[in-house]
Enzyme design. Structure first.
Site, mmCIF file in Angstrom:
data_model
loop_
_atom_site.group_PDB
_atom_site.id
_atom_site.type_symbol
_atom_site.label_atom_id
_atom_site.label_comp_id
_atom_site.label_asym_id
_atom_site.label_seq_id
_atom_site.Cartn_x
_atom_site.Cartn_y
_atom_site.Cartn_z
ATOM 1 N N HIS B 163 0.846 -1.196 0.000
ATOM 2 C CA HIS B 163 0.000 0.000 0.000
ATOM 3 C C HIS B 163 0.882 1.246 0.000
ATOM 4 O O HIS B 163 1.732 1.426 0.875
ATOM 5 C CB HIS B 163 -0.933 -0.013 1.210
ATOM 6 C CG HIS B 163 -1.955 -1.108 1.126
ATOM 7 N ND1 HIS B 163 -2.440 -1.780 2.218
ATOM 8 C CD2 HIS B 163 -2.575 -1.658 0.028
ATOM 9 C CE1 HIS B 163 -3.324 -2.681 1.815
ATOM 10 N NE2 HIS B 163 -3.412 -2.632 0.486
ATOM 11 N N ARG B 165 0.771 4.412 0.631
ATOM 12 C CA ARG B 165 0.892 5.442 1.662
ATOM 13 C C ARG B 165 1.581 4.949 2.924
ATOM 14 O O ARG B 165 1.836 5.728 3.841
ATOM 15 C CB ARG B 165 -0.494 5.952 2.007
ATOM 16 C CG ARG B 165 -1.442 4.894 2.557
ATOM 17 C CD ARG B 165 -2.874 5.381 2.535
ATOM 18 N NE ARG B 165 -3.812 4.350 2.941
ATOM 19 C CZ ARG B 165 -5.127 4.438 2.742
ATOM 20 N NH1 ARG B 165 -5.630 5.487 2.134
ATOM 21 N NH2 ARG B 165 -5.930 3.488 3.139
ATOM 22 N N ASN B 237 -3.048 -5.772 -2.470
ATOM 23 C CA ASN B 237 -3.195 -6.715 -1.363
ATOM 24 C C ASN B 237 -4.601 -7.323 -1.325
ATOM 25 O O ASN B 237 -5.024 -7.874 -0.325
ATOM 26 C CB ASN B 237 -2.881 -6.035 -0.028
ATOM 27 C CG ASN B 237 -2.474 -7.048 1.038
ATOM 28 O OD1 ASN B 237 -1.786 -8.025 0.740
ATOM 29 N ND2 ASN B 237 -2.912 -6.836 2.271
ATOM 30 N N ARG B 238 -5.311 -7.192 -2.408
ATOM 31 C CA ARG B 238 -6.572 -7.911 -2.612
ATOM 32 C C ARG B 238 -6.557 -8.619 -3.968
ATOM 33 O O ARG B 238 -7.578 -9.032 -4.461
ATOM 34 C CB ARG B 238 -7.766 -6.930 -2.585
ATOM 35 C CG ARG B 238 -7.892 -6.113 -1.323
ATOM 36 C CD ARG B 238 -8.302 -6.977 -0.121
ATOM 37 N NE ARG B 238 -8.553 -6.147 1.038
ATOM 38 C CZ ARG B 238 -7.624 -5.665 1.868
ATOM 39 N NH1 ARG B 238 -6.336 -5.988 1.663
ATOM 40 N NH2 ARG B 238 -7.957 -4.923 2.904
ATOM 41 N N HIS B 290 2.824 -3.641 6.782
ATOM 42 C CA HIS B 290 1.843 -2.604 6.490
ATOM 43 C C HIS B 290 1.851 -1.615 7.655
ATOM 44 O O HIS B 290 2.614 -1.751 8.598
ATOM 45 C CB HIS B 290 0.443 -3.223 6.341
ATOM 46 C CG HIS B 290 0.267 -4.049 5.102
ATOM 47 N ND1 HIS B 290 -0.425 -3.608 4.010
ATOM 48 C CD2 HIS B 290 0.731 -5.288 4.780
ATOM 49 C CE1 HIS B 290 -0.405 -4.537 3.067
ATOM 50 N NE2 HIS B 290 0.293 -5.575 3.505
ATOM 51 N N SER B 291 1.022 -0.639 7.576
ATOM 52 C CA SER B 291 0.763 0.220 8.728
ATOM 53 C C SER B 291 -0.669 0.713 8.583
ATOM 54 O O SER B 291 -1.208 0.727 7.472
ATOM 55 C CB SER B 291 1.745 1.390 8.794
ATOM 56 O OG SER B 291 1.468 2.342 7.777
ATOM 57 N N TYR B 292 -1.306 1.105 9.616
ATOM 58 C CA TYR B 292 -0.842 1.221 10.976
ATOM 59 C C TYR B 292 -1.701 0.349 11.874
ATOM 60 O O TYR B 292 -2.677 -0.219 11.395
ATOM 61 C CB TYR B 292 -0.948 2.685 11.446
ATOM 62 C CG TYR B 292 -2.345 3.254 11.316
ATOM 63 C CD1 TYR B 292 -3.216 3.239 12.388
ATOM 64 C CD2 TYR B 292 -2.799 3.759 10.099
ATOM 65 C CE1 TYR B 292 -4.509 3.733 12.255
ATOM 66 C CE2 TYR B 292 -4.083 4.250 9.966
ATOM 67 C CZ TYR B 292 -4.934 4.231 11.041
ATOM 68 O OH TYR B 292 -6.201 4.688 10.902
ATOM 69 N N TYR B 342 -9.857 -7.046 10.401
ATOM 70 C CA TYR B 342 -11.042 -7.071 9.544
ATOM 71 C C TYR B 342 -10.869 -8.142 8.477
ATOM 72 O O TYR B 342 -9.771 -8.672 8.278
ATOM 73 C CB TYR B 342 -11.315 -5.706 8.908
ATOM 74 C CG TYR B 342 -10.120 -5.017 8.313
ATOM 75 C CD1 TYR B 342 -9.437 -5.558 7.237
ATOM 76 C CD2 TYR B 342 -9.682 -3.798 8.832
ATOM 77 C CE1 TYR B 342 -8.347 -4.916 6.685
ATOM 78 C CE2 TYR B 342 -8.584 -3.143 8.291
ATOM 79 C CZ TYR B 342 -7.932 -3.708 7.213
ATOM 80 O OH TYR B 342 -6.854 -3.074 6.683
ATOM 81 N N GLU B 364 1.137 -4.994 10.960
ATOM 82 C CA GLU B 364 0.745 -3.587 10.863
ATOM 83 C C GLU B 364 1.620 -2.800 11.832
ATOM 84 O O GLU B 364 1.491 -2.932 13.049
ATOM 85 C CB GLU B 364 -0.737 -3.411 11.208
ATOM 86 C CG GLU B 364 -1.694 -4.171 10.303
ATOM 87 C CD GLU B 364 -1.971 -3.451 8.990
ATOM 88 O OE1 GLU B 364 -1.446 -2.328 8.805
ATOM 89 O OE2 GLU B 364 -2.711 -4.007 8.155
#
Lengths: 415, 438
Positions: B163, B165, B237-238, B290-292, B342, B364
């Protein structure tokens, strides 16, 4: 007086007929996907054309009306009166499709956003004495303005604004040579300014989050331009021009900031760097032909070496897949004699076209523009007003551009 | 100027007292500074800390992660000085700077990876594993004792920046590679890991998106696919091939969505590059950064049903969480992705796990929430975030070396149009997997 008006109407009808045969004429720029530094209107800007030149499809290499001609061909200064001064202002409008946040994934527009700029194009003073001529010009040929964005809903707001322009400070000198030749050289100091701000604010009951991205730069550079003019006959003038490649560079500053005041969070990334733009060389050729005392035509072709264009922004070379392009333009002028308050005047009618390919290699986009112009020429004062209206083909977005230029020139002693 | 002087002193100190630094480096030591008054008030002088120098009212110390934790327990404010000192000394990342500050752009990363490769011949090899839609290279750093050769050693993958950002997710895997290479000659532990495995690091899986995030819009997430409807981007990531399009909760079929799954599994060059890399080696573990949120997630993400060896994954995640907490007290919670954070489908960890059961995790990184920065991390926090993740990465590498994957079925999803379900099917022999129903 009456006969003069009739001739003018005839001239318009004839010229309009010629243009219909040529097909639609074009103008302005297609931006690359998200280049911030693209000038509004077109990438291919050379000098700052006087209104009369704009009316002739931008043709200005082999014919001069005022000192602004020195920006592209200083040799033409020898064709001007002994002392002249001019000032031009313009209204420039353009529609854009893809720029910065717009239509690149963040903000989507239903049509092509547009923006208009009103400003002073140039001011010039030119002197001619014997075999020599001099000129000083201050011009603002490029604008980097973009349509501003203000979007959002309850609790969310996104704004974007970009402004900027390029100023040219020019001094030119010309020398008459044997065999109808004239040679001119100009020295130019270019000063660019570009400012861009994006602010995103999201609020809920607990907090307000603000993300700010501010960027600004001031760039400077020197370049030379020159021209060689050949007055082949009393009617025919041909010219070659060149603009040197140059690098415009200067400090850039950036601030990226994330704020959540209620949590005491304030994260900043400050950056300073030297940004640079490697501008391409330009060569061109033009011709001016006086058919009769009342009728004349002019045409130009300019080759822009965009394949060598380069940008370094905040220490990183940015990809600019550009190609070289050839811009062409030309037009016809008719000078209709008339009288105003009992004094003889001339009313010019001009019409022209231009084909202006843009340098992006991946999308072959060109502006096709029609231009029109008129004015009033008194003994020592002349006013010209011209407009160019272009439509783009190639990007699939049918972008439009338009420019209306008003020039006033004063001659101390008519030639 | 001040940093340069400090760096010079630091380097001189390194030359004079190499033993202490080298010894500490084996445990991931840092140079920290504390105020002289705090130093005295906490009685640090009596605790045997490795004192490097004093400068401008601060005492500089070489501390191990455990000692750094002790400072936190004692509530002694400290600043990690290592990155700044190394950078000032010209030993830090060479190309960091610009709009994104100390974070890497794709251009800067390539420069720094090439430097690592140049400086560590034999141990580091930079591979181009793919090319993006905008023509950028997707680069992997392979670290092994004979990096140029394919020795068939157990492989571990650390990947960042799916991702755009999530800038911190570039730095942690990159700094891991850098630390391994720079510690190889100093640390027997690192040397053993590198000699026994292939450690693959892909710091930027999504270079196009990252560049857009840096130059145009900081919060950009997806890649730069020009979708048919005029929107941009696929959430890569999907876009992986397991449970892709399983439902519209864990991903979206709407191109404008931030979790748009794309038109087909592996439709994007970024995921295809990771797929091809993963399929070409004996990968036994994977972390996608990843974050966050500060969480460690393990499969499944696409369903709340437990993974076949969920307890084993939970144990590894617990161990990593504990190692992270030990560094300076930062708590990374852990759990099954779909339950703990999630539901996602088509994500990296589910796919790598589905192939042969390789322990696969999504970490994350900090901060914990948007109040503390969300996708923003202070530049000064990069080093600390890396250091706290370092023991977990080392642990997972060791775990992969010591735990060959059992022969077990590759898990596939079978659905009918009316009633989607999943059922693992053996396709490589071995025991049948339990039937899972959504």
């Amino acid at each position: 007086m009456e006969s003069g008006v009739k001739r003018s109407r005839l001239a318009i009808a004839v010229l309009a007929g010629c243009l219909c045969l040529c097909g639609a004429a074009p103008a302005q720029l297609v931006l690359g996907q998200y280049e911030d530094e693209a000038p509004l209107g077109t990438w291919n800007i050379l000098g700052s054309a006087a209104a009369a030149a704009v009316g002739l499809g931008g043709a200005q290499f082999a014919r001069a009306w005022d000192g602004s001609a020195s920006l592209v061909n200083p040799a033409l200064l020898l064709t001007l009166p002994r002392l002249s001064a001019s000032i031009s202002g313009s209204f420039t409008g353009a529609s854009l499709y893809r720029y910065s946040l717009v239509n690149t994934g963040v903000v989507q527009s239903s049509g092509n956003p547009s923006v208009a700029v009103v400003g002073v194009d140039q001011g010039s003073v030119a002197l001619r004495a014997g075999k020599w001529a001099l000129a000083a010009v201050v011009a603002g040929p490029e604008s980097y303005v973009r349509p501003a964005i203000s979007a959002g809903s309850a609790g969310y707001e996104l704004t974007f604004d970009q402004t900027g322009q390029l100023r040219i400070f020019h001094a030119g000198v010309a020398r008459r040579l044997p065999a109808g030749l004239s040679l001119g050289v100009g020295v130019n100091f270019a000063a660019g300014r570009l400012e861009r701000a994006t602010v995103e604010r999201a609020a809920d009951a607990q907090r307000v989050v603000t993300i700010t991205a501010d960027r600004s730069e001031r760039t400077r550079g020197f370049f030379l331009n020159g021209g060689l003019t050949w007055e082949a006959t009393g009617r025919l003038t041909a010219a070659l021009i060149v603009r040197s490649p140059y690098v415009r560079k200067g400090p850039g500053r950036s601030l990226l900031r994330y704020e959540v005041p209620v949590a005491g969070t304030d994260i900043r990334i400050d950056a300073e760097a030297t940004n640079s733009y490697r501008q391409p060389w330009v060569v061109g050729a033009g011709v001016s032909f006086r058919i009769t005392e009342a009728w004349s035509l002019a045409a130009d072709g300019a080759f822009f070496g965009w394949s060598r264009y380069g940008v370094t922004s905040f220490e990183e070379p940015l990809p600019r897949p550009f190609r070289n392009v050839l811009r062409v333009g030309g037009g016809v002028e008719h000078l209709a004699p008339s009288r105003l308050f009992g004094k003889p005047v001339r009313i010019p009618f001009r019409v022209g076209f231009s084909v202006d390919p843009q340098p992006m290699a991946t999308v072959h986009s060109s502006y096709f523009a029609l231009t029109f112009g008129t004015g009033l020429e008194l003994a020592a004062l002349a006013v010209d007003i011209s407009g160019g209206f272009g439509r783009e083909k190639g990007s699939g977005r049918s972008l439009k551009s338009g420019k209306i230029v008003l020039s006033v020139r004063y001659v101390a002693k008519p030639s | 100027m001040r940093m340069t002087k400090l760096a010079a002193i630091f380097l001189a100190a390194l030359a004079i007292v190499p033993a202490s630094v080298v010894a500490a480096s084996e445990e991931g030591a840092e140079i920290v500074s504390v105020a002289k008054t705090d130093f005295a008030a906490a009685g640090l002088g009596r605790r045997g800390l490795d004192r490097l120098m004093e400068k401008s009212g601060r005492v500089y110390l070489v501390v191990s992660p455990g000692e750094m934790s002790a400072l936190a327990v004692l509530r002694v404010p400290y600043a990690v000085e290592t990155p700044g000192l190394l950078r000032a000394a010209g030993q830090g990342v060479s190309a960091a700077g610009g709009l994104n500050g100390a974070y890497h752009s794709a251009y800067e990363l390539e420069t720094d990876l090439r430097i690592l490769e140049r400086d560590h011949p034999g141990l580091a090899s930079v591979r181009e594993i793919g090319e993006t839609l905008e023509g950028r290279k997707i680069l992997a750093l392979k670290i092994s004792d004979n990096a140029a050769a394919d020795e068939g050693e157990p492989a571990v993958l650390f990947v960042g920046c799916h991702h755009a950002r999530e800038w911190i997710s570039v730095e942690v895997p990159f700094l891991f590679g850098k630390r391994l290479l720079e510690s190889y000659d100093l640390s027997a532990k690192v040397r053993d890991l590198v000699n026994s495995s292939e450690i693959w690091i892909v710091p930027i899986a999504n270079p196009d998106g990252l560049e857009y995030s840096i130059h145009v819009y900081r919060y950009w997430r997806k890649n730069r696919r020009a979708n048919a409807d005029g929107t941009f981007g696929v959430d890569i990531n999907r876009n992986y091939g397991f449970a892709w399009d399983f439902d519209d909760i864990g991903s979206s079929g709407q191109p404008g969505s931030d979790v748009y799954r794309g038109t087909a599994p592996f439709s994007e060059p970024e995921t295809a590059a990771i797929r091809d890399l993963f399929a070409s080696r004996d990968f036994r573990a994977m972390i996608s950064f990843h974050s966050y949120s500060q969480v460690i997630l393990y499969p499944w993400g696409f369903t709340t049903a437990a993974a076949p060896d969920g307890p084993g994954l939970d144990a590894v995640a617990a161990a990593m969480s504990g190692l992270i907490r030990d560094v300076r007290g930062t708590v990374y919670s852990y759990g099954q992705a779909s339950r703990h954070l999630y539901v996602t489908n088509g994500d990296t960890a589910d796919w790598t796990y589905s192939l042969a059961g390789a322990p696969s995790f999504t970490i994350e990184l900090p901060p914990a929430d948007i109040d503390q920065g969300g996708f923003f991390n202070d530049e000064a926090a990069i080093g600390a975030v890396f250091e706290e993740n370092l023991p977990a990465m080392l642990y997972l590498t060791r775990y992969a070396i010591d735990h060959p994957l059992p022969v077990r079925p590759r898990i596939r999803i079978r659905r009918d149009r009316d009633k989607p379900d999943i059922s693992p099917r053996p396709d490589r022999g071995g025991r049948p997997a339990p039937r899972l129903v959504r």
